[in-house]
Design a protein around this motif. Structure first.
Motif, short mmCIF file in Angstrom:
data_model
loop_
_atom_site.label_atom_id
_atom_site.label_comp_id
_atom_site.label_asym_id
_atom_site.label_seq_id
_atom_site.Cartn_x
_atom_site.Cartn_y
_atom_site.Cartn_z
N ALA A 94 0.83 -1.21 0.00
CA ALA A 94 0.00 0.00 0.00
C ALA A 94 0.86 1.25 0.00
N LEU A 95 1.90 1.26 0.83
CA LEU A 95 2.80 2.42 0.89
C LEU A 95 3.52 2.61 -0.44
N PHE A 96 3.98 1.51 -1.03
CA PHE A 96 4.68 1.58 -2.31
C PHE A 96 3.77 2.15 -3.40
N PHE A 323 -2.48 16.83 2.68
CA PHE A 323 -2.11 17.92 3.58
C PHE A 323 -0.63 18.33 3.44
N ASN A 324 0.03 17.83 2.36
CA ASN A 324 1.42 18.19 2.08
C ASN A 324 2.36 17.90 3.25
N ILE A 325 2.27 16.70 3.79
CA ILE A 325 3.13 16.28 4.89
C ILE A 325 4.18 15.30 4.36
N ASP A 326 5.46 15.63 4.62
CA ASP A 326 6.55 14.73 4.22
C ASP A 326 6.74 13.67 5.30
N LEU A 327 6.63 12.42 4.90
CA LEU A 327 6.76 11.32 5.86
C LEU A 327 8.20 10.81 5.88
N GLY A 328 8.76 10.68 7.08
CA GLY A 328 10.09 10.12 7.24
C GLY A 328 10.03 8.63 7.48
N MET A 329 11.21 8.02 7.63
CA MET A 329 11.27 6.58 7.85
C MET A 329 10.52 6.17 9.10
N SER A 330 10.62 6.97 10.17
CA SER A 330 9.93 6.64 11.42
C SER A 330 8.42 6.62 11.22
N ALA A 331 7.91 7.52 10.37
CA ALA A 331 6.47 7.55 10.10
C ALA A 331 6.04 6.31 9.32
N TYR A 332 6.86 5.91 8.35
CA TYR A 332 6.55 4.70 7.59
C TYR A 332 6.53 3.47 8.50
N VAL A 359 -3.76 4.70 13.04
CA VAL A 359 -2.67 4.70 12.07
C VAL A 359 -2.24 6.13 11.75
N LEU A 360 -3.22 7.00 11.51
CA LEU A 360 -2.91 8.39 11.18
C LEU A 360 -2.22 9.10 12.35
N LEU A 361 -2.74 8.89 13.55
CA LEU A 361 -2.15 9.53 14.72
C LEU A 361 -0.72 9.04 14.96
N ALA A 362 -0.49 7.75 14.74
CA ALA A 362 0.85 7.19 14.96
C ALA A 362 1.89 7.82 14.04
N ALA A 363 1.45 8.22 12.84
CA ALA A 363 2.37 8.81 11.87
C ALA A 363 2.33 10.33 11.87
N GLY A 364 1.55 10.93 12.77
CA GLY A 364 1.47 12.39 12.86
C GLY A 364 0.73 13.02 11.70
N ILE A 365 -0.26 12.32 11.16
CA ILE A 365 -1.03 12.82 10.01
C ILE A 365 -2.38 13.34 10.50
N PRO A 366 -2.81 14.54 10.05
CA PRO A 366 -4.11 15.09 10.49
C PRO A 366 -5.26 14.15 10.14
N ILE A 367 -6.26 14.12 11.02
CA ILE A 367 -7.39 13.21 10.82
C ILE A 367 -8.68 13.95 10.45
N GLU A 368 -8.56 15.27 10.25
CA GLU A 368 -9.77 16.05 10.00
C GLU A 368 -10.55 15.59 8.77
N GLY A 369 -9.84 15.03 7.77
CA GLY A 369 -10.50 14.69 6.52
C GLY A 369 -11.16 13.33 6.49
N LEU A 370 -11.10 12.59 7.59
CA LEU A 370 -11.66 11.23 7.60
C LEU A 370 -13.13 11.14 7.19
N PRO A 371 -13.97 12.11 7.56
CA PRO A 371 -15.38 12.00 7.13
C PRO A 371 -15.56 11.89 5.62
N LEU A 372 -14.54 12.29 4.84
CA LEU A 372 -14.61 12.13 3.39
C LEU A 372 -14.75 10.65 3.01
N LEU A 373 -14.19 9.77 3.86
CA LEU A 373 -14.14 8.35 3.54
C LEU A 373 -15.26 7.55 4.18
N PHE A 374 -15.78 8.02 5.31
CA PHE A 374 -16.71 7.19 6.08
C PHE A 374 -18.00 6.90 5.34
#
Length: 417
Positions: A94-96, A323-332, A359-374
């Motif tokens: 999925a990440l790839f 949200f234009n967030i650069d993910l590092g190795m620790s986030a992956y 999953v989003l919180l663990a990687a420091g990614i905002p969760i505000e947009g989740l209702p788009l998917l629910f």
């Protein structure tokens, strides 16, 4: 001609036709297609009525059969290892694909900002290790059965089945024969219920498509396309390769046999509801022994969620890019670990998956947009469930081959002694 060949009499063909007709009716009727929802509800309720007792007696039967063999421990560790490994590989895929196809880049959020919300921020806590372990041990097995707590039922029935296998033969065999008779009776009941499966599938599909439609997919269309692509790669490339490498079963035979349970999984969005069909397919069409199927498949329907793992990983990449967030190795690494653990802990029933919050919180990614998917979770859920049960069946085929080889080895050693 079709009737002469028996195609229309095949329940798998009937289910696929019902899915197509239900989708067409839902698209044409829109919201009013909900009038067919009771057909699906009746089917799901009948399945749920039978699934818990079937899981209980099947696990006892499977554990009793395996418990008396020399390979019981290996089967348990191999099954859990398979589920953990395939879930981790699913997240990595999925990440790839998320980084390759960038589903979150250039998303037009015009008109949907009002859906953004922080209301799900408190739903991202994963239980601690010890809390998870304690939660698996029932203090009252009858309460666990009443509440349909699958993990607790699994733990007790595994323990009980192994205990049965350790009794003296004259005391053990009548009990195990009785349990197997109950399994056969439950399977007969399931077969009767499956006769109305096409009607139930029609109602489920018409209601789902009519309620949610496909217009809402436009906002997350690229995510949906990449997600379906990842599911197809995993289901039609990775699992067949595993089958070819670790079993004697033909990958083409495996994929052909899985069409029926995959169709039921797509319509019900529930691994547990599909379990009876998956068991029947594995035993009758793929030649998996009952003791192996009765052990691996109920366990897989509860903790093997590779489709969910793919979903978690792609959603994380999607929102990071949006949200234009650069993910590092620790986030992956955080995404892989949390997605794998979350997939294992996800119940095999349909419904919005709030574990993606963790999953989003663990990687420091905002969760505000989740209702788009629910609102579209049902559609995502249908697709990932089809992959989940494919993984369950692949594991059963591979483990059964391992058990057969182990039995042949023991038999050869006895003959040479």
């Amino acid at each position: 001609m079709l009737k002469e060949k028996g195609l229309l009499g095949n329940i798998g063909v009937q289910v696929v036709i019902a899915m197509c007709v239900g989708t067409l009716v839902g698209a044409m009727m829109g919201q009013s297609a909900s009038l067919f929802a009771p057909l699906g509800s009746i089917f799901i309720h009948l399945i749920k009525m039978l699934v818990i007792p079937l899981v209980a007696v099947a696990i006892i039967s499977g554990a009793a059969g395996l418990g008396s063999s020399h390979s019981a421990g290996k089967v348990g560790f191999a099954t859990l290892g398979f589920f953990g490994f395939t879930s981790a590989v699913a997240v990595a895929l999925a990440l790839f694909m998320g980084e390759m196809f960038e589903p979150g880049m250039g998303v037009d959020l015009t008109g949907v900002e009002g859906l953004f919300s922080n209301v799900y921020a408190d739903k991202g806590d994963l239980p601690s290790f010890w809390a998870t372990v304690l939660g698996m041990i029932p203090t009252n097995v009858f309460q666990s059965l009443n509440e349909a707590n699958i993990l607790q039922i699994l733990v007790f029935c595994l323990f009980f089945g192994i205990a049965l296998s350790k009794l003296e033969k004259e005391r053990r065999d009548p009990l195990i024969n009785g349990v197997n008779a109950i399994v056969d009776a439950m399977v007969w009941m399931i077969n009767v219920v499956m006769k109305i499966a096409p009607l139930g599938v029609f109602g489920l599909m018409a209601d789902a498509v009519g309620t949610f439609g496909f217009s809402a997919l436009m906002v997350v269309f690229k995510l949906f396309v990449v997600y379906v692509g990842a599911i197809l790669v995993y289901g039609f490339v990775f699992y067949p390769l595993m089958i070819k490498a670790f079993s004697k079963t033909s990958p083409m035979k495996f994929l052909s046999a899985m069409k029926k349970p995959q169709a039921v999984a797509l319509s019900t969005a529930s691994s547990m509801a599909t379990l009876p069909v998956t068991m029947e397919t594995c035993e009758d069409e793929l030649g998996v022994k009952n003791s192996t199927a009765a052990f691996v498949l109920p366990l897989g329907a509860t903790i093997n969620m590779s489709g969910n793992a793919i979903y978690y990983g792609l959603v994380a990449i999607f929102f990071a890019q949006m949200f234009n967030i650069d993910l590092g190795m620790s986030a992956y690494i955080a995404i892989i670990v949390t997605s794998t653990l979350g997939a294992v802990g996800q119940a095999g029933v349909p419904g919005p998956s709030f574990l993606v919050v963790a999953v989003l919180l663990a990687a420091g990614i905002p969760i505000e947009g989740l209702p788009l998917l629910f609102a579209l979770d049902r559609i995502f859920d249908m697709i990932r469930t089809a992959l989940n049960i494919t993984g369950d069946a692949a594991c059963a085929v591979i483990i059964d081959d391992m058990v057969s080889k182990e039995a042949d080895k023991v038999s050869e050693e006895v003959q040479n002694a």
